[in-house]
Design a protein around this motif. Sequence first.
Motif: not given
Length: 330
Positions: A47-59
């Motif tokens: 829920n932080m627009p400036g951070i795209a690493s939410a799906a961490t394992a995928v990334l």
Amino acid sequence: MIPFSVLDLAPVIEGNTPTQAFANTLDLARWTEQLGYKRYWLAEHHNMPGIASAATAVLIGHVAGGTSRIRVGAGGIMLPNHAPLQVAEQFGTLASLYPGRIDLGLGRAPGTDQATARALRRYYEGAETFPNDVQELLAFFEPASAGQAVRAVPGAGIDVPVWLLGSSLFSAQLAAALGLPFAFASHFAPDAMDEALMLYRRDFKPSARLDKPYAILSANVVAAKSDSEARKLFTTQQQSFVNLRRGRPGLIPPPIDDIDSYWSPAEKIMVEQALACAIVGAPGTVQEGLAAFIERHRPDELMLTANIFDHALRKRSFELAMQAREALVA
């Protein structure tokens, strides 16, 4: 000289999209692998627009698949958001795809606000169960026994190094008791750093996973051709912290010339305290700062983070930091 590693949040800068953020993350991972960094960790936030690493394992899988040597891992997975079995399966899968290159760091905070935490885990119980969840997760990585009702497939019997992360004394004490490596979030919460390190090293109990304590400290390191340019680049991180404390997290802003015109005196004190572990300046300044930090705190490894708006300048900062490390070795 101790190893240097990278902490990345896949930042989404103003004017860009997560797609470009992911391209930049992979490019930075390849660059830092070439420079000789040991590991590349990505952190779970929501829920932080400036951070795209939410799906961490995928990334992590994306980065590991696009590199060849550097260790790739989570710094970390926020365990209260997940069932331990699911984490074991995800990282068992990653370690099967990229043997000997995957790290699993575990955090006790949700990495977001309470409403989002409940949305992530429908029957949210909070962080109180963290010690039990860690031990349950560790058990899923052990070889499966005959008659075991639930096993991680893949995961059981796979070597996945598990780290505990923290910004307080709690995880330091738990890592010591379980005989696990420990990483302290000194890049944004340095207050308890020295005491946490002392407790971890004093109380460490050897385990099948680790025979002696191993601690990573993190630091903001922004290097540029001059002290003034580096200080300007660092205003991106400073603005982001102010925006977060104001309850208005957004995309990562460009640097500004006068940070004092942006924050209030109280906000300045808060941000400077939170970002006290920051080494910002020209190559010589960074070399001196790194030497002093390492000499004072004696980490086993240093993890660098740099929230710099311009991707090329961000890459250059990590290059200058590694050159400073090499100069210290020489």
